[in-house]
Design an enzyme around this catalytic site. Structure first.
Site, short mmCIF file in Angstrom:
data_model
loop_
_atom_site.label_atom_id
_atom_site.label_comp_id
_atom_site.label_asym_id
_atom_site.label_seq_id
_atom_site.Cartn_x
_atom_site.Cartn_y
_atom_site.Cartn_z
N THR A 156 -1.90 -0.96 -4.15
CA THR A 156 -3.22 -0.15 -3.73
C THR A 156 -2.63 0.94 -3.08
O THR A 156 -1.76 1.96 -2.08
CB THR A 156 -3.84 -0.62 -2.43
OG1 THR A 156 -2.74 -0.79 -1.17
CG2 THR A 156 -4.10 -2.21 -2.09
N GLY A 186 4.21 0.36 -2.03
CA GLY A 186 4.55 0.11 -3.59
C GLY A 186 5.61 0.60 -4.21
O GLY A 186 6.65 -0.23 -4.62
N HIS A 221 1.18 -1.31 -0.20
CA HIS A 221 0.24 0.10 -0.24
C HIS A 221 0.84 1.70 0.31
O HIS A 221 1.93 1.41 0.48
CB HIS A 221 -0.76 -0.19 1.01
CG HIS A 221 -1.95 1.26 1.54
ND1 HIS A 221 -2.66 1.84 0.36
CD2 HIS A 221 -1.71 2.11 2.02
CE1 HIS A 221 -3.09 2.60 1.27
NE2 HIS A 221 -2.33 3.23 1.79
N SER A 222 0.22 1.92 -0.85
CA SER A 222 1.26 3.89 -0.99
C SER A 222 2.66 3.44 -0.93
O SER A 222 2.87 3.05 -1.78
CB SER A 222 0.45 3.99 0.70
OG SER A 222 0.72 5.83 0.32
N TYR A 223 3.40 4.13 0.34
CA TYR A 223 5.15 3.93 -0.06
C TYR A 223 5.24 2.70 -0.04
O TYR A 223 6.68 2.36 -0.35
CB TYR A 223 5.34 4.55 1.63
CG TYR A 223 6.86 5.13 1.14
CD1 TYR A 223 6.80 6.31 0.02
CD2 TYR A 223 8.12 4.45 1.55
CE1 TYR A 223 8.58 6.89 -0.12
CE2 TYR A 223 9.00 4.82 1.46
CZ TYR A 223 9.56 5.67 0.71
OH TYR A 223 10.87 6.60 0.39
#
Length: 395
Positions: A299, A275, A271-273
């Site tokens: 995500t 990724g 998720h977010s960072y």
């Protein structure tokens, strides 16, 4: 007198915080620290399991409980966040049956340490392994978003539904802890003095500044204690060896655990960072990742293949094996246009960044199942199960 009253209130709040911890383990449902005064009327509201609620009124958490004391409210919120973190750790161990593993693996007794959580079969499961990476900020292992845990419920704000679903479907599980990068220790008087003396300011200017500070100190003290009940202390950060950043942490866990697992199929949800951390891992360990990872679900990832200097072969692999569920007003799994030449983007079915992992939850496991089927039949997987699936050649 005001100072005495404030100290009593704070002490009472801390006792209530401790009481909540005991209540949580008994009730499954999280409860909020007691806020109301003696004249407050008791009210009840419909409660859903896993929601944070006032233990008397059933009302949700209110950040601005003291409207004129923002810093007090912030400290109270942070203290609650620490309790939530510890509670989620307990759930990972007691409900999800994960074990806590210390990092670095060869850490000395005296050095700073971090940890991750793993299922008993994480390294021995011959079939599937699921790796979870949360985003940046205050969240820790097992969480997607603290805001969701406090304002919504445990299901949407934690990784627990992913873990339980994975275990049911025969996955081993590893939960990363990429934000646990350092420990904070209070500076000694000598270190504080050294940092103040190391200034490049002329001695005369520094002395004049110190004089002004001393003259105003008495006036500030009471105000600061009233506005900020926890006295600030000067601290220093000591970084954890080989785990000083989310990117370092992801690579370390890959090298010491994931790469050594027996699983034929490794899957990531980032998720977010998280990724960005995965893409960095991909760049640094490209051949290993390609050999071991079957599919990656991002995500609302904040990675950027240009800024991270991901090569052509990395981008091509991502196009075929990754999918990014992004915040969007479109229906779940609807194709979303991308300006980057990496992986397909589809809607997570929500415009809220922090909710993307929860809203895309069923689609992600479907995506993983299709990836395994495609691998076994030597056919490339499609990123979604809806009729408007993305065609790779259109990207």
């Amino acid at each position: 007198m005001e100072q005495l009253i404030l100290e009593i209130v704070l002490r009472r709040s801390m006792y209530i915080y401790l009481g909540i911890l005991n209540l949580l383990t008994v009730c499954v449902m999280m409860a909020q620290l007691q806020q109301g005064g003696p004249d407050e009327k008791e009210k009840t509201t419909a409660l859903k399991e896993g929601q944070l609620r006032h233990i008397k009124t059933g009302e949700p958490f209110v950040f601005n409980y003291r409207e004129d004391l923002h810093r007090w409210n912030q400290k109270r919120y942070e203290a609650l966040g620490e309790i939530i973190t510890k509670y989620v750790y307990e759930l990972l161990q007691k409900e999800c049956h994960l074990k806590k593993v210390t990092l670095p693996v060869d850490a000395a007794e005296s050095e700073p340490k971090s940890f991750i959580f793993m299922s008993e079969d994480a390294l021995t499961n011959p079939d599937k392994l699921l790796v979870l990476i949360h985003g940046n900020g205050v969240v820790r292992a097992g969480q997607w978003a603290r805001r969701l845990i406090i304002n919504e419920d445990l299901d949407s704000g934690t990784q627990i539904p992913y873990i339980k679903r994975a275990v049911e479907e025969g996955y081993g599980v590893i939960v990363l802890n990429p934000n646990e990068n350092y420990i904070e220790v209070e500076k000694t008087k000598a270190q504080v003095q050294l940092s103040s003396d190391s200034s490049d300011e002329p001695a005369e200017k520094r002395e004049r500044k110190e004089k002004i500070q001393k003259e105003t100190k008495k006036r500030r003290d009471f105000y600061e204690k009233y506005r900020n009940p926890q006295k600030e202390k000067e601290t220093m950060q000591i970084y954890i060896r080989d785990n000083g950043s989310p990117e370092e942490h992801a690579i370390y866990v890959w090298d010491h655990f994931i790469s050594q697992s027996a699983a034929e199929n490794v899957f990531f949800v980032a998720h977010s960072y998280g990724g960005l951390a995965f893409v960095e891992l991909m760049i640094q360990r490209e051949a290993e990742v390609k050999n071991k990872v079957t599919a990656v679900a991002l995500t609302d990832s904040v990675h950027n293949v240009w800024h991270q200097e991901a090569g052509k072969t990395v981008r091509e692999w991502m196009r075929e094996n990754c999918c990014n569920w992004v915040s969007s007003s479109e229906a779940l799994d609807t194709s979303v246009e991308s300006m980057l030449p990496d992986c397909p983007r589809v809607s997570a079915g929500t415009e809220r960044h922090e909710l993307t992992s929860w809203k895309s939850f069923p689609s992600i496991f479907k995506f993983f199942s299709e990836a395994v089927e495609a691998k076994n039949s030597s056919v490339k997987p499609t990123p979604t199960r809806r009729s408007n699936r993305i065609k790779y050649e259109d990207l």
